[in-house]
Design a protein around this motif. Sequence first.
Motif, PDB file in Angstrom:
ATOM      1  N   ASN A 138       0.870  -1.182   0.000  1.00  0.00           N
ATOM      2  CA  ASN A 138       0.000   0.000   0.000  1.00  0.00           C
ATOM      3  C   ASN A 138       0.904   1.228   0.000  1.00  0.00           C
ATOM      4  O   ASN A 138       1.397   1.657   1.045  1.00  0.00           O
ATOM      5  CB  ASN A 138      -0.911  -0.024   1.232  1.00  0.00           C
ATOM      6  CG  ASN A 138      -1.920   1.099   1.225  1.00  0.00           C
ATOM      7  OD1 ASN A 138      -1.751   2.106   0.551  1.00  0.00           O
ATOM      8  ND2 ASN A 138      -2.975   0.925   2.003  1.00  0.00           N
ATOM      9  N   LYS A 171      -0.093   4.259   2.281  1.00  0.00           N
ATOM     10  CA  LYS A 171       0.228   4.004   3.692  1.00  0.00           C
ATOM     11  C   LYS A 171       1.724   4.156   3.933  1.00  0.00           C
ATOM     12  O   LYS A 171       2.145   4.797   4.899  1.00  0.00           O
ATOM     13  CB  LYS A 171      -0.228   2.596   4.078  1.00  0.00           C
ATOM     14  CG  LYS A 171       0.166   2.167   5.472  1.00  0.00           C
ATOM     15  CD  LYS A 171      -0.285   0.739   5.732  1.00  0.00           C
ATOM     16  CE  LYS A 171       0.229   0.203   7.028  1.00  0.00           C
ATOM     17  NZ  LYS A 171      -0.205  -1.180   7.272  1.00  0.00           N
ATOM     18  N   VAL A 177       2.685   7.835   3.913  1.00  0.00           N
ATOM     19  CA  VAL A 177       2.302   8.532   5.144  1.00  0.00           C
ATOM     20  C   VAL A 177       3.262   8.170   6.268  1.00  0.00           C
ATOM     21  O   VAL A 177       3.741   9.036   7.009  1.00  0.00           O
ATOM     22  CB  VAL A 177       0.839   8.205   5.529  1.00  0.00           C
ATOM     23  CG1 VAL A 177       0.500   8.704   6.915  1.00  0.00           C
ATOM     24  CG2 VAL A 177      -0.113   8.789   4.495  1.00  0.00           C
ATOM     25  N   LYS A 178       3.560   6.871   6.404  1.00  0.00           N
ATOM     26  CA  LYS A 178       4.498   6.443   7.446  1.00  0.00           C
ATOM     27  C   LYS A 178       5.884   7.048   7.229  1.00  0.00           C
ATOM     28  O   LYS A 178       6.546   7.459   8.182  1.00  0.00           O
ATOM     29  CB  LYS A 178       4.597   4.911   7.487  1.00  0.00           C
ATOM     30  CG  LYS A 178       3.370   4.257   8.096  1.00  0.00           C
ATOM     31  CD  LYS A 178       3.483   2.750   8.140  1.00  0.00           C
ATOM     32  CE  LYS A 178       4.677   2.226   8.857  1.00  0.00           C
ATOM     33  NZ  LYS A 178       4.837   2.601  10.230  1.00  0.00           N
ATOM     34  N   ASN A 216       2.625   6.555  14.284  1.00  0.00           N
ATOM     35  CA  ASN A 216       3.215   5.673  13.277  1.00  0.00           C
ATOM     36  C   ASN A 216       2.923   4.208  13.597  1.00  0.00           C
ATOM     37  O   ASN A 216       2.677   3.403  12.699  1.00  0.00           O
ATOM     38  CB  ASN A 216       4.722   5.917  13.184  1.00  0.00           C
ATOM     39  CG  ASN A 216       5.207   5.983  11.762  1.00  0.00           C
ATOM     40  OD1 ASN A 216       4.458   5.813  10.818  1.00  0.00           O
ATOM     41  ND2 ASN A 216       6.493   6.230  11.599  1.00  0.00           N
ATOM     42  N   ILE A 231      -0.740   3.658  12.726  1.00  0.00           N
ATOM     43  CA  ILE A 231      -0.896   3.612  11.277  1.00  0.00           C
ATOM     44  C   ILE A 231      -0.510   2.233  10.759  1.00  0.00           C
ATOM     45  O   ILE A 231      -1.211   1.639   9.934  1.00  0.00           O
ATOM     46  CB  ILE A 231      -0.077   4.715  10.589  1.00  0.00           C
ATOM     47  CG1 ILE A 231      -0.675   6.083  10.886  1.00  0.00           C
ATOM     48  CG2 ILE A 231      -0.003   4.494   9.076  1.00  0.00           C
ATOM     49  CD1 ILE A 231       0.226   7.249  10.495  1.00  0.00           C
ATOM     50  N   ALA A 232       0.590   1.715  11.242  1.00  0.00           N
ATOM     51  CA  ALA A 232       1.077   0.408  10.804  1.00  0.00           C
ATOM     52  C   ALA A 232       0.094  -0.707  11.157  1.00  0.00           C
ATOM     53  O   ALA A 232      -0.152  -1.617  10.352  1.00  0.00           O
ATOM     54  CB  ALA A 232       2.433   0.114  11.418  1.00  0.00           C
ATOM     55  N   LEU A 267      -3.314  -0.419  12.316  1.00  0.00           N
ATOM     56  CA  LEU A 267      -4.742  -0.272  12.045  1.00  0.00           C
ATOM     57  C   LEU A 267      -5.089  -0.019  10.579  1.00  0.00           C
ATOM     58  O   LEU A 267      -6.196  -0.316  10.149  1.00  0.00           O
ATOM     59  CB  LEU A 267      -5.314   0.863  12.899  1.00  0.00           C
ATOM     60  CG  LEU A 267      -5.218   0.647  14.415  1.00  0.00           C
ATOM     61  CD1 LEU A 267      -5.713   1.863  15.159  1.00  0.00           C
ATOM     62  CD2 LEU A 267      -5.975  -0.602  14.839  1.00  0.00           C
ATOM     63  N   TRP A 268      -4.169   0.564   9.815  1.00  0.00           N
ATOM     64  CA  TRP A 268      -4.467   0.868   8.410  1.00  0.00           C
ATOM     65  C   TRP A 268      -4.280  -0.414   7.595  1.00  0.00           C
ATOM     66  O   TRP A 268      -3.163  -0.873   7.389  1.00  0.00           O
ATOM     67  CB  TRP A 268      -3.540   1.960   7.925  1.00  0.00           C
ATOM     68  CG  TRP A 268      -3.854   2.501   6.555  1.00  0.00           C
ATOM     69  CD1 TRP A 268      -4.591   1.931   5.565  1.00  0.00           C
ATOM     70  CD2 TRP A 268      -3.411   3.759   6.037  1.00  0.00           C
ATOM     71  NE1 TRP A 268      -4.627   2.740   4.470  1.00  0.00           N
ATOM     72  CE2 TRP A 268      -3.911   3.870   4.734  1.00  0.00           C
ATOM     73  CE3 TRP A 268      -2.633   4.778   6.549  1.00  0.00           C
ATOM     74  CZ2 TRP A 268      -3.654   4.978   3.935  1.00  0.00           C
ATOM     75  CZ3 TRP A 268      -2.385   5.880   5.743  1.00  0.00           C
ATOM     76  CH2 TRP A 268      -2.899   5.972   4.447  1.00  0.00           C
ATOM     77  N   THR A 269      -5.387  -0.964   7.131  1.00  0.00           N
ATOM     78  CA  THR A 269      -5.292  -2.216   6.377  1.00  0.00           C
ATOM     79  C   THR A 269      -5.675  -2.010   4.935  1.00  0.00           C
ATOM     80  O   THR A 269      -6.312  -1.090   4.552  1.00  0.00           O
ATOM     81  CB  THR A 269      -6.213  -3.293   6.974  1.00  0.00           C
ATOM     82  OG1 THR A 269      -7.537  -2.795   7.038  1.00  0.00           O
ATOM     83  CG2 THR A 269      -5.721  -3.694   8.331  1.00  0.00           C
TER      84      THR A 269
END
Length: 117
Positions: free
Chosen positions: A67, A70, A73-74, A109, A112-113, A115-117
């Motif tokens: 992704n 994602k 953003v990270k 961060n 994000i790692a 929860l963002w799937t």
Amino acid sequence: MDVLINLIVGLHIIGIAALLGGFLTQVKAMGRGEARFVPGMLHGALTMLVTGVLLVGLNQADDQPVNNIKIGVKLAVLVVILGLVYVKRDEEKVPAAAFGTVGALTTANIFIAVLWT
């Protein structure tokens, strides 16, 4: 390839542990206005950067889905963390706002790692 990717993931987690652990050891000092960025925080952030780039490359080479939004953003969050820690690393006392920002961004961060799937 899976063993190598898992090894790099482990190193990535060690990097985030060093960054967050360094922050948590200084929280009490932050309350007194005496917090400083310890070397482990910089090393942890750099470890996260290197292992993160390796993970993206290895996953793409293994035809795994990545992704890119994602990851972008990270990466942006990590660049801000690295910038703050690097610039303020030699100061005896870091302003509580800057120190708290690093802790908040590190925690963000992590979420994000996860929860963002």
